[in-house]
Design a protein around this motif. Structure first.
Motif, PDB file in Angstrom:
ATOM      1  N   ILE A  52     -15.200  16.821  -2.513  1.00  0.00           N
ATOM      2  CA  ILE A  52     -16.667  16.775  -2.529  1.00  0.00           C
ATOM      3  C   ILE A  52     -17.153  18.198  -2.767  1.00  0.00           C
ATOM      4  N   HIS A  53     -17.972  18.391  -3.787  1.00  0.00           N
ATOM      5  CA  HIS A  53     -18.393  19.732  -4.160  1.00  0.00           C
ATOM      6  C   HIS A  53     -19.901  19.838  -4.355  1.00  0.00           C
ATOM      7  N   ALA A  54     -20.432  21.027  -4.075  1.00  0.00           N
ATOM      8  CA  ALA A  54     -21.788  21.394  -4.480  1.00  0.00           C
ATOM      9  C   ALA A  54     -21.619  22.571  -5.428  1.00  0.00           C
ATOM     10  N   GLY A  55     -21.623  22.283  -6.737  1.00  0.00           N
ATOM     11  CA  GLY A  55     -21.268  23.317  -7.703  1.00  0.00           C
ATOM     12  C   GLY A  55     -19.806  23.661  -7.544  1.00  0.00           C
ATOM     13  N   SER A  56     -19.529  24.932  -7.295  1.00  0.00           N
ATOM     14  CA  SER A  56     -18.140  25.361  -7.097  1.00  0.00           C
ATOM     15  C   SER A  56     -17.762  25.400  -5.621  1.00  0.00           C
ATOM     16  N   GLN A  57     -18.703  25.077  -4.744  1.00  0.00           N
ATOM     17  CA  GLN A  57     -18.434  25.142  -3.307  1.00  0.00           C
ATOM     18  C   GLN A  57     -17.879  23.824  -2.791  1.00  0.00           C
ATOM     19  N   PRO A  58     -16.674  23.817  -2.222  1.00  0.00           N
ATOM     20  CA  PRO A  58     -16.119  22.583  -1.639  1.00  0.00           C
ATOM     21  C   PRO A  58     -16.815  22.241  -0.334  1.00  0.00           C
ATOM     22  N   LEU A  59     -17.134  20.975  -0.153  1.00  0.00           N
ATOM     23  CA  LEU A  59     -17.803  20.516   1.068  1.00  0.00           C
ATOM     24  C   LEU A  59     -16.934  19.594   1.902  1.00  0.00           C
ATOM     25  N   GLY A  60     -15.896  19.034   1.275  1.00  0.00           N
ATOM     26  CA  GLY A  60     -15.051  18.099   2.001  1.00  0.00           C
ATOM     27  C   GLY A  60     -14.246  17.259   1.035  1.00  0.00           C
ATOM     28  N   SER A  61     -13.846  16.086   1.474  1.00  0.00           N
ATOM     29  CA  SER A  61     -13.023  15.229   0.620  1.00  0.00           C
ATOM     30  C   SER A  61     -13.141  13.784   1.077  1.00  0.00           C
ATOM     31  N   ILE A  62     -12.820  12.873   0.166  1.00  0.00           N
ATOM     32  CA  ILE A  62     -12.787  11.447   0.465  1.00  0.00           C
ATOM     33  C   ILE A  62     -11.376  10.948   0.196  1.00  0.00           C
ATOM     34  N   TRP A  63     -10.828  10.205   1.161  1.00  0.00           N
ATOM     35  CA  TRP A  63      -9.460   9.712   1.076  1.00  0.00           C
ATOM     36  C   TRP A  63      -9.461   8.192   1.121  1.00  0.00           C
ATOM     37  N   VAL A  64      -8.595   7.577   0.323  1.00  0.00           N
ATOM     38  CA  VAL A  64      -8.439   6.133   0.393  1.00  0.00           C
ATOM     39  C   VAL A  64      -6.955   5.808   0.486  1.00  0.00           C
ATOM     40  N   GLN A  65      -6.570   5.113   1.556  1.00  0.00           N
ATOM     41  CA  GLN A  65      -5.178   4.727   1.773  1.00  0.00           C
ATOM     42  C   GLN A  65      -4.970   3.306   1.286  1.00  0.00           C
ATOM     43  N   GLU A  66      -3.851   3.065   0.664  1.00  0.00           N
ATOM     44  CA  GLU A  66      -3.501   1.725   0.212  1.00  0.00           C
ATOM     45  C   GLU A  66      -3.135   0.865   1.430  1.00  0.00           C
ATOM     46  N   GLY A  67      -3.659  -0.349   1.464  1.00  0.00           N
ATOM     47  CA  GLY A  67      -3.358  -1.275   2.542  1.00  0.00           C
ATOM     48  C   GLY A  67      -2.324  -2.297   2.106  1.00  0.00           C
ATOM     49  N   ARG A  68      -2.562  -3.565   2.403  1.00  0.00           N
ATOM     50  CA  ARG A  68      -1.613  -4.615   2.027  1.00  0.00           C
ATOM     51  C   ARG A  68      -1.594  -4.831   0.516  1.00  0.00           C
ATOM     52  N   ARG A  69      -2.748  -4.595  -0.121  1.00  0.00           N
ATOM     53  CA  ARG A  69      -2.841  -4.802  -1.565  1.00  0.00           C
ATOM     54  C   ARG A  69      -2.872  -3.464  -2.283  1.00  0.00           C
ATOM     55  N   PRO A  70      -2.439  -3.427  -3.543  1.00  0.00           N
ATOM     56  CA  PRO A  70      -2.529  -2.187  -4.316  1.00  0.00           C
ATOM     57  C   PRO A  70      -3.990  -1.780  -4.487  1.00  0.00           C
ATOM     58  N   LEU A  71      -4.219  -0.489  -4.649  1.00  0.00           N
ATOM     59  CA  LEU A  71      -5.573  -0.011  -4.908  1.00  0.00           C
ATOM     60  C   LEU A  71      -6.048  -0.547  -6.248  1.00  0.00           C
ATOM     61  N   SER A  72      -7.342  -0.851  -6.340  1.00  0.00           N
ATOM     62  CA  SER A  72      -7.889  -1.457  -7.556  1.00  0.00           C
ATOM     63  C   SER A  72      -7.909  -0.457  -8.706  1.00  0.00           C
ATOM     64  N   GLU A  73      -8.035  -0.988  -9.907  1.00  0.00           N
ATOM     65  CA  GLU A  73      -8.086  -0.134 -11.095  1.00  0.00           C
ATOM     66  C   GLU A  73      -9.337   0.739 -11.117  1.00  0.00           C
ATOM     67  N   ARG A  74     -10.372   0.332 -10.383  1.00  0.00           N
ATOM     68  CA  ARG A  74     -11.623   1.083 -10.377  1.00  0.00           C
ATOM     69  C   ARG A  74     -11.650   2.172  -9.314  1.00  0.00           C
ATOM     70  N   SER A  75     -10.543   2.398  -8.647  1.00  0.00           N
ATOM     71  CA  SER A  75     -10.543   3.315  -7.509  1.00  0.00           C
ATOM     72  C   SER A  75     -10.956   4.733  -7.887  1.00  0.00           C
TER      73      SER A  75
END
Length: 549
Positions: A239-262
């Motif tokens: 997650i960025h504001a310009g060149s400044q990092p603000l954080g991140s978003i994580w998605v873990q795979e569960g029972r099903r594979p992650l979707s193509e739109r991930s």
């Protein structure tokens, strides 16, 4: 007569107009114009009297025009602009008054706020005064604490990716996470329990270069499954504001594979999260709401397009399109459930739109959700908007329990004309109300229905166009409990095909023939005349529309 200005707040610390609006904002004022953008500085609040002609305000003032409304305030707006004020607030009534004052403000280079008629001036002054006084106190707020509605965003991304989502700040502290009954891995479990990733896992991620890549840009980072470490496959984006990092978003795979739109969902979500995280705690929800209010004002023709363009960093002179979405619930649902479904739809739309265009705006007006897509390519603006709208509706079909329908307006050459695209999108969506199978449409798909609807609207607003013969026919039906008008309409709807019309009415063909003949005898209408036939059909359709509303 010129009187001394009553200064109601003095401070050495200025506040950006954007922050002032976040503190004041809806439901007190509407931004009608901001020709120099929303980052201009406001240092003081002053009250301007109608008898003053000049010298009322100073540089960077917020001028409250008390005692003059609408067009009568125009000289004071010009005077405040000449004196160097940053923004002026005026009570505005009708749309013509608002447009006239907006033009005056734009010409003077001063921001204009329209104050709602019911708002008390002392309340507005108090909020503005407090916002300026608190500017220094809030300027050092911890951006990692500005959560906004991150939990809702995490849940939306989880639905779109078929995964398990968490949102973290730059110190790997968990800010929000999705609810899930799916099986989580050890890293996810410990992160949630401790509100921060366990150090041994964080060290491995640093060693693998994951955090370095997340800080470097918007690229989605993939982390392979490590059964020996209890880590499942996951994806992450910074997650960025310009060149400044603000954080991140994580998605873990569960029972099903992650979707193509991930990947696309993560990109859009990161941009939305940035809008919330870059604001101080007091503005965590007001900032996004300001953008929504600006879009609503633009769609309704109340706000200057270039003011909106400046706020979202878009080129006002490039093509734009408006698309509108609405829910069509499957079966009966109570109000709270409907609102929940609408919130889920809005979140899904926002993620997709933000992934497609950083400058895209989403707002809700009534029961409809509108998306503004600015800066589209000239040759393919309409097709680009249509493709995105279809993608959103397809995703909604998969993740929501209610059906979603959408209308797409035509591309307009500049942002100044988006109200026209919005009006057309609304007409298109109106035309889909009785077509349960239709999902997405443009004017070319439903032109006939839209044209008829527009004609009926004109007829409805002009009593002198009503045909007295058909009014008498309806009165006859009411008095004698007959269905002559309804039968005549079915006959015309089916192009005079008696068998089809009688089947639709569930009556014998001879019964329909009698009713049509009886209707023409009573009214004197000649159905052999194409003009009479068309007029009769329109008049009957108008009555049907009026009674169904």
């Amino acid at each position: 007569m010129v009187r001394d200005v009553e200064s109601v707040g003095v401070t050495d610390v200025g506040v950006p107009l954007r922050q002032l609006l976040a503190a004041v904002g809806d439901p007190l004022v509407d931004v009608l114009a901001a020709p120099r953008g929303l980052d201009v500085e406001v240092r003081d609040v002053v009250i301007v009297d109608p008898e003053e002609e000049s010298g009322s305000a100073r540089d960077s003032d917020f001028a409250l025009v008390i005692g003059a409304r609408g067009r009568a305030a125009a000289p004071l707006v010009r005077a405040a602009a000449r004196d160097g004020a940053t923004v002026v607030a005026v009570k505005v009534g009708s749309d013509p008054e608002a447009r006239a004052l907006r033009d005056t403000a734009i010409a003077g280079g001063i921001a204009l706020l329209g104050v709602r008629p019911e708002v008390r001036w002392e309340r507005l002054e108090a909020y503005a005064h407090n916002a300026i006084d608190n500017a220094r106190l809030t300027s050092d707020a911890d951006v990692g604490e500005a959560l906004g509605d991150l939990f809702s965003l995490a849940q939306t991304v989880a639905a779109m990716t078929d995964g398990i989502v968490s949102i973290e700040d730059t110190a790997s502290r968990v800010l929000a996470y999705s609810r899930s009954d799916d099986e989580v891995d050890e890293l996810r479990r410990l992160s949630i329990l401790g509100r921060q990733g366990p150090e041994q896992y964080l060290a491995m991620l640093r060693e693998w270069g994951v955090y370095q890549r997340l800080r470097a840009g918007e690229d989605v980072v993939r982390i392979d499954e490590r059964p020996d470490l209890g880590i499942r496959r996951r994806m992450a984006v910074g997650i960025h504001a310009g060149s400044q990092p603000l954080g991140s978003i994580w998605v873990q795979e569960g029972r099903r594979p992650l979707s193509e739109r991930s990947e696309r969902a993560l990109l859009g979500a990161a941009r939305l999260a940035a809008l919330q995280l870059i604001r101080q705690r007091s503005e965590a929800t007001a900032g996004p709401r300001l953008r929504e209010n600006l879009l609503a004002g633009l769609l309704e023709g109340r706000v200057d397009a270039r003011s909106v363009a400046d706020n979202i960093g878009a080129d006002a002179d490039r093509p734009a399109v408006v698309a509108v979405f609405t829910l069509r619930p499957m079966g009966s649902v109570d109000r709270s459930e409907l609102e929940l479904h609408r919130a889920e739809m809005t979140g899904l739309i926002s993620v997709h739109a933000s992934a497609y265009r950083r400058s895209a705006l989403v707002t809700t007006i009534g029961s409809r959700v509108y998306v503004l897509l600015p800066e589209l390519p000239e040759r393919s603006a309409a097709q680009s908007a249509l493709s995105l709208t279809r993608e959103i509706v397809a995703a909604a079909k998969q993740h929501l329990t209610s059906r979603v329908q959408a209308g797409v307006g035509s591309a307009v050459p500049t942002l100044d004309e988006v109200a026209e695209s919005r009006a057309e999108a609304d007409r298109v969506l109106d035309a889909l109300v009785h077509d349960i199978d239709a999902e997405v449409a443009t004017i070319s798909d439903v032109r006939a229905q839209v044209v008829i609807s527009e004609i009926l609207t004109v007829l409805q607003g002009n009593e002198r166009y009503r045909d007295a013969r058909l009014t008498a026919l309806h009165e006859h039906d009411s008095e004698h409990a007959t269905g002559l008008a309804r039968s005549l309409l079915a006959y015309l709807d089916h192009f005079g095909e008696v068998k089809a019309a009688s089947s639709a009415l569930h009556v014998h063909p001879n019964t329909l023939r009698y009713r049509v003949r009886r209707a023409t005898d009573l009214t004197g209408i000649d159905l052999a005349d194409p003009t009479e036939r068309l007029n009769t059909h329109l008049q009957l359709l108008l009555t049907k529309r009026t009674r169904h509303r």
